[in-house]
Write a protein that holds these residues in place. Structure first.
Motif, PDB file in Angstrom:
ATOM      1  N   ARG A  56       0.821  -1.205   0.000  1.00 28.37           N
ATOM      2  CA  ARG A  56       0.000   0.000   0.000  1.00 28.37           C
ATOM      3  C   ARG A  56       0.860   1.262   0.000  1.00 28.37           C
ATOM      4  O   ARG A  56       0.851   2.027   0.982  1.00 28.37           O
ATOM      5  CB  ARG A  56      -0.937   0.003   1.228  1.00 28.37           C
ATOM      6  CG  ARG A  56      -2.106  -0.956   1.109  1.00 28.37           C
ATOM      7  CD  ARG A  56      -2.898  -1.072   2.394  1.00 28.37           C
ATOM      8  NE  ARG A  56      -2.156  -1.809   3.417  1.00 28.37           N
ATOM      9  CZ  ARG A  56      -2.086  -3.141   3.457  1.00 28.37           C
ATOM     10  NH1 ARG A  56      -2.703  -3.866   2.546  1.00 28.37           N
ATOM     11  NH2 ARG A  56      -1.388  -3.757   4.401  1.00 28.37           N
ATOM     12  N   PRO A  57       1.609   1.508  -1.068  1.00 28.44           N
ATOM     13  CA  PRO A  57       2.409   2.745  -1.109  1.00 28.44           C
ATOM     14  C   PRO A  57       1.483   3.958  -1.135  1.00 28.44           C
ATOM     15  O   PRO A  57       0.554   4.015  -1.958  1.00 28.44           O
ATOM     16  CB  PRO A  57       3.205   2.612  -2.416  1.00 28.44           C
ATOM     17  CG  PRO A  57       2.392   1.683  -3.268  1.00 28.44           C
ATOM     18  CD  PRO A  57       1.712   0.740  -2.320  1.00 28.44           C
ATOM     19  N   ALA A  58       1.702   4.904  -0.222  1.00 23.24           N
ATOM     20  CA  ALA A  58       0.767   6.027  -0.094  1.00 23.24           C
ATOM     21  C   ALA A  58       1.234   7.266  -0.850  1.00 23.24           C
ATOM     22  O   ALA A  58       0.427   7.992  -1.419  1.00 23.24           O
ATOM     23  CB  ALA A  58       0.585   6.375   1.384  1.00 23.24           C
ATOM     24  N   HIS A  59       2.529   7.514  -0.864  1.00 20.11           N
ATOM     25  CA  HIS A  59       3.036   8.740  -1.479  1.00 20.11           C
ATOM     26  C   HIS A  59       3.218   8.521  -2.982  1.00 20.11           C
ATOM     27  O   HIS A  59       3.735   7.479  -3.399  1.00 20.11           O
ATOM     28  CB  HIS A  59       4.375   9.134  -0.838  1.00 20.11           C
ATOM     29  CG  HIS A  59       4.745  10.562  -1.084  1.00 20.11           C
ATOM     30  ND1 HIS A  59       5.255  10.987  -2.291  1.00 20.11           N
ATOM     31  CD2 HIS A  59       4.672  11.664  -0.293  1.00 20.11           C
ATOM     32  CE1 HIS A  59       5.486  12.297  -2.226  1.00 20.11           C
ATOM     33  NE2 HIS A  59       5.132  12.732  -1.030  1.00 20.11           N
ATOM     34  N   PRO A  60       2.803   9.493  -3.806  1.00 21.09           N
ATOM     35  CA  PRO A  60       2.968   9.334  -5.262  1.00 21.09           C
ATOM     36  C   PRO A  60       4.410   9.047  -5.684  1.00 21.09           C
ATOM     37  O   PRO A  60       4.640   8.361  -6.679  1.00 21.09           O
ATOM     38  CB  PRO A  60       2.490  10.689  -5.819  1.00 21.09           C
ATOM     39  CG  PRO A  60       1.565  11.224  -4.776  1.00 21.09           C
ATOM     40  CD  PRO A  60       2.093  10.733  -3.452  1.00 21.09           C
TER      41      PRO A  60
END
Length: 325
Positions: free
Chosen positions: A248-252
């Motif tokens: 779940r990578p959150a940062h673009p």
């Protein structure tokens, strides 16, 4: 954060380099290589630090082991702040904090053979006789997959992978607790990289080591790290466990770094739309707002008006992005 005190705790770390000085010696331009970075590393874990060249990750690592003075902030080792210490005060901590660098050839003195190179840290930090040192070198070489007959040879007689093994033997010679691994595999042949990473993991288990593992490639960091911090232009933009960051990578920016990892399957379409657009901006430009907004496909007005803070968006998962706050 875990219940017991972390081995390493970095708070508000800043490292600025003067770039231009006026006629009277006053600094007029500053490079903010590291700009207010905070993280912790628990005893026995590996904290990965990832980002493009020039993002400040190596400067952060070298600040932690006090290879140079920092501009501001705290570097706590077992709760003791090393940031303001003189070289004399640091001496007892030096043997507990060692480093492995990207280019083993430049970090090994070409005029010393392996016996001298690996026993030198013991001469400085450990009270051993000459024969005890020699026996310990034989033992250390065995741990890193080298033979006793390698002791009399010089750095130029070895391959890059073997030289890195010598660097690792040298780093663990003083019985450290913490090892900075500053891009230790990026200069090595791909076939050797996994061997070196596996060896570092085995040594960590055997000797109870704690690592700060710096790399620009997310794929290798995934396998060795418990938690990962992603850096962009002197700032941490995301911190999470290795599994969480990949799932779940959150940062673009993290999403773009992950999209850039090639998938060894021709049926999987290449996510070109998720790749980074534009050039890395200059770290000299301070400006307001999010540093990543010029390359971000999701940037909106607020991104240009205020800089996002690194905040917890899920248990143990931190991101500096207005999309999640």
């Amino acid at each position: 954060m875990s219940g017991n005190t972390p081995l390493i705790e970095v708070r508000g770390l800043r490292k600025h380099f003067p770039i231009e000085k006026s006629l009277f010696g006053k600094t007029t331009k500053v490079l903010k290589a590291v700009d207010d970075v905070s993280f912790h590393i628990d005893s026995g874990e590996t904290f990965g630090l990832v980002g493009e060249s020039g993002c400040g990750k190596s400067t952060t690592g070298r600040s932690v082991i006090r290879l140079f003075d920092i501009t501001d902030g705290e570097i706590r080792y077992h709760g003791v702040d090393l940031a303001a210490m003189s070289e004399k005060q640091l001496k007892p901590y030096r043997k507990k904090m060692q480093a492995i660098f990207q280019d083993p050839y430049s970090s090994l003195n070409p005029g010393m053979n392996v016996l001298q190179l690996v026993s030198e840290p013991m001469e400085i930090h450990l009270d051993l006789s000459r024969s005890e040192r020699r026996n310990r070198v034989v033992e250390l070489l065995g741990k890193v997959g080298l033979k006793q007959e390698h002791m009399e040879r010089y750095p130029h007689e070895f391959s890059g992978g073997q030289r890195q093994r010598i660097s690792i033997a040298r780093a663990i010679a003083s019985n450290p607790q913490f090892v900075l691994c500053d891009e230790p595999i990026s200069a090595l042949d791909v076939s050797v990289q996994a061997q070196v990473v596996n060896m570092l993991e085995d040594l960590q288990d055997e000797l109870g080591l704690t690592y700060l593992f710096i790399a620009h490639d997310l794929s290798m960091v995934r396998h060795i790290s418990n938690r990962i911090g992603v850096m962009y232009l002197g700032k941490l933009v995301e911190v999470a466990t290795s599994e969480e960051l990949y799932a779940r990578p959150a940062h673009p920016y993290t999403q773009a770094l992950l999209a850039a990892i090639p998938v060894p399957d021709p049926r999987v379409p290449f996510a070109a739309d998720r790749l980074l657009q534009g050039e890395l901006p200059s770290p000299m430009e301070s400006g307001v707002g999010c540093k990543f907004r010029t390359r971000c496909p999701f940037a909106f007005r607020r991104c240009g008006e205020e800089e996002p803070e690194l905040l917890e968006i899920a248990p143990g998962h931190f991101a500096a992005c207005h999309l999640h706050h």
